[in-house]
Design a protein around this motif. Sequence first.
Motif, mmCIF file in Angstrom:
data_model
loop_
_atom_site.group_PDB
_atom_site.id
_atom_site.type_symbol
_atom_site.label_atom_id
_atom_site.label_comp_id
_atom_site.label_asym_id
_atom_site.label_seq_id
_atom_site.Cartn_x
_atom_site.Cartn_y
_atom_site.Cartn_z
ATOM 1 N N ILE A 171 -10.315 8.646 -4.344
ATOM 2 C CA ILE A 171 -10.281 7.460 -3.500
ATOM 3 C C ILE A 171 -11.657 7.174 -2.922
ATOM 4 C CG2 ILE A 171 -9.644 8.627 -1.341
ATOM 5 C CD1 ILE A 171 -7.735 6.236 -0.833
ATOM 6 N N VAL A 172 -12.523 8.195 -2.928
ATOM 7 C CA VAL A 172 -13.902 8.017 -2.476
ATOM 8 C C VAL A 172 -14.831 8.486 -3.585
ATOM 9 C CG1 VAL A 172 -15.661 8.680 -0.790
ATOM 10 C CG2 VAL A 172 -13.297 8.316 -0.043
ATOM 11 N N SER A 173 -15.796 7.646 -3.927
ATOM 12 C CA SER A 173 -16.808 8.031 -4.914
ATOM 13 C C SER A 173 -18.183 7.717 -4.330
ATOM 14 C CB SER A 173 -16.596 7.275 -6.237
ATOM 15 O OG SER A 173 -16.752 5.882 -6.049
ATOM 16 N N ARG A 174 -19.205 8.094 -5.055
ATOM 17 C CA ARG A 174 -20.572 7.785 -4.623
ATOM 18 C C ARG A 174 -21.160 6.795 -5.622
ATOM 19 N NH1 ARG A 174 -22.827 10.572 -0.721
ATOM 20 N NH2 ARG A 174 -24.953 10.373 -1.548
ATOM 21 N N LEU A 192 0.820 -1.208 0.000
ATOM 22 C CA LEU A 192 0.000 0.000 0.000
ATOM 23 C C LEU A 192 0.857 1.263 0.000
ATOM 24 C CD1 LEU A 192 -2.751 -1.111 2.537
ATOM 25 C CD2 LEU A 192 -3.136 -0.524 0.140
ATOM 26 N N ALA A 193 1.927 1.263 0.797
ATOM 27 C CA ALA A 193 2.811 2.427 0.836
ATOM 28 C C ALA A 193 3.552 2.601 -0.488
ATOM 29 C CB ALA A 193 3.802 2.302 1.990
ATOM 30 N N GLY A 194 3.913 1.477 -1.102
ATOM 31 C CA GLY A 194 4.588 1.557 -2.394
ATOM 32 C C GLY A 194 3.705 2.160 -3.467
ATOM 33 N N THR A 195 2.410 1.808 -3.464
ATOM 34 C CA THR A 195 1.506 2.378 -4.461
ATOM 35 C C THR A 195 1.263 3.862 -4.220
ATOM 36 O OG1 THR A 195 -0.462 1.762 -3.187
ATOM 37 C CG2 THR A 195 0.324 0.183 -4.823
ATOM 38 N N ALA A 196 1.551 4.342 -3.010
ATOM 39 C CA ALA A 196 1.438 5.780 -2.718
ATOM 40 C C ALA A 196 2.745 6.507 -3.008
ATOM 41 C CB ALA A 196 1.031 5.986 -1.260
ATOM 42 N N GLY A 197 3.713 5.814 -3.607
ATOM 43 C CA GLY A 197 4.956 6.455 -4.020
ATOM 44 C C GLY A 197 6.039 6.489 -2.972
ATOM 45 N N LEU A 234 -5.667 3.546 4.325
ATOM 46 C CA LEU A 234 -6.343 4.283 3.258
ATOM 47 C C LEU A 234 -6.872 5.628 3.738
ATOM 48 C CD1 LEU A 234 -8.363 1.409 1.529
ATOM 49 C CD2 LEU A 234 -6.257 2.480 0.719
ATOM 50 N N LEU A 235 -7.399 5.657 4.955
ATOM 51 C CA LEU A 235 -8.016 6.884 5.455
ATOM 52 C C LEU A 235 -7.009 7.914 5.948
ATOM 53 C CD1 LEU A 235 -11.110 5.531 7.438
ATOM 54 C CD2 LEU A 235 -11.075 6.563 5.164
ATOM 55 N N PHE A 236 -5.874 7.452 6.516
ATOM 56 C CA PHE A 236 -4.987 8.391 7.205
ATOM 57 C C PHE A 236 -3.525 8.347 6.723
ATOM 58 C CE2 PHE A 236 -8.342 7.068 10.242
ATOM 59 C CZ PHE A 236 -9.028 8.270 10.273
ATOM 60 N N VAL A 237 -2.973 7.158 6.532
ATOM 61 C CA VAL A 237 -1.550 7.075 6.170
ATOM 62 C C VAL A 237 -1.337 7.524 4.732
ATOM 63 C CG1 VAL A 237 0.502 5.632 6.075
ATOM 64 C CG2 VAL A 237 -1.251 5.175 7.808
ATOM 65 N N ARG A 238 -2.169 7.035 3.816
ATOM 66 C CA ARG A 238 -1.989 7.418 2.411
ATOM 67 C C ARG A 238 -2.091 8.930 2.210
ATOM 68 N NH1 ARG A 238 -2.095 5.444 -2.815
ATOM 69 N NH2 ARG A 238 -3.047 6.822 -4.332
ATOM 70 N N PRO A 239 -3.107 9.615 2.760
ATOM 71 C CA PRO A 239 -3.133 11.081 2.593
ATOM 72 C C PRO A 239 -1.890 11.771 3.146
ATOM 73 C CG PRO A 239 -5.268 10.297 3.350
ATOM 74 C CD PRO A 239 -4.327 9.131 3.425
ATOM 75 N N PHE A 287 -18.166 5.165 -1.384
ATOM 76 C CA PHE A 287 -17.393 3.946 -1.632
ATOM 77 C C PHE A 287 -15.911 4.310 -1.571
ATOM 78 C CE2 PHE A 287 -15.443 0.886 -4.684
ATOM 79 C CZ PHE A 287 -15.740 -0.293 -4.000
ATOM 80 N N LEU A 288 -15.194 3.701 -0.641
ATOM 81 C CA LEU A 288 -13.750 3.900 -0.491
ATOM 82 C C LEU A 288 -13.020 2.882 -1.350
ATOM 83 C CD1 LEU A 288 -11.301 5.214 1.059
ATOM 84 C CD2 LEU A 288 -11.584 3.374 2.742
#
Length: 413
Positions: free
Chosen positions: A336-339, A214-219, A317-322, A409-410
């Motif tokens: 990352i969030v849609s309806r 997950l961290a790798g996909t966030a660069g 997803l909610l806190f570390v990635r941002p 939807f996350l």
Amino acid sequence: MGTVVDRLLTVDEALRAVRERAVLLEPRSCLLAEAFGCCLAEDVTADLDLPPFDKALVDGYAVRSSDLSAGEVRLVVGEEIVAGRTPTRALAPGEAAAIMTGAPLPPDADAVVMVEKTRRDGPDVIIEDGRVRSGQNRLIRGREMRAGDVVLRKGLPLNAPRLGLLASVGRSEVLVFPRPRVAVVPTGDELVEPDVVPGPGQIRNSNAVMLQALAGTAGAEVCSFPIAPDELAKLHSTLERGLSFDVLTITGGVSAGNRDLVPEVLQSLGVTRVFHKVRVKPGKPLWFGVGPPRGDAPGTLVFGLPGNPVSGIIGFLLFVRPALLALSSQKQSVPIVSRRRLARSFIHSSDRPTYYPSRLSPDSAEAEAAIEPLDWAGSADLRTVAQADGFAVFPAGDRHYQAGEVVEFLHLG
């Protein structure tokens, strides 16, 4: 920087607290080969005109359009110009020059005829259709850029074409906001590595490889540590090493058990707690703090994620990635969030907002796929999440949702 809070925060409140402390990393010079995915920390200008000369866009013959008219035209072939060589003289009236793609046009030539529309006849070339306009198959000098033009702006993420553009303006290094360095520390006496058969009361360490991915996909640049036991001295030593990174993510040891030692050890290392626990399901025990300054660099952002794997994914997803995106000046490339509409009815009951594993329905006839909540057994159920595309977000409360209702939807990816 905000104050330390002791109450249970909402997701939005916790995210604001994280973003307030995610200070942009200091720019550094980076080789182009290492800069992919980083954001520019400077404006970049062209050092010369590009192309630096009028050049041929096809293989064929450079001509003067004024020499041509309808029907066949015979011209004398004066010289051959290959890529990397320069013409030796101007093009005389009634003359053509054989030329290859990328080669410079001779002076006075203003068009190129494709070789497929010609035929050679000894020293001459016959242009089969003389209706050639000025500028045909020619790229004029400076068409792409002029010396001094700003070709890339500060803040742009560097993809493959932008790296190629940097090379074309003479840059072998560039100033970028670096990738955050992330340490992943799994903790717990119950953990064994994936290649070990678990004994009684043991489970395999699935969190480390997930967080690393997950961290790798966030660069980020990620280092996964060996499992740290529930022992003060060894945990202290491991987390102390982790505080040399920009971000330290710890899995396990942040709940309320007597072996949940992480908060105590972090406090002894000078880490300031910002909050502990978020109004979310799964993932309520999440811990967040900031380490002491690292010389001229700000303190490490420390995330204590719950040990249950799905809780760790939600927390990331909610806190570390941002936080990782903010540190490196990155922007979310896709929402990352849609309806989305629910593909089927769903009954929800919880005192906290719940992130429920769901898949995008392959049978949806809508332009955007509807979401289908999966049969999920709770925060330790990783198998179900492996079939999911993300998480349907159901607010706190008791409610029977109908098919077609819209919820957030996350996205997992």
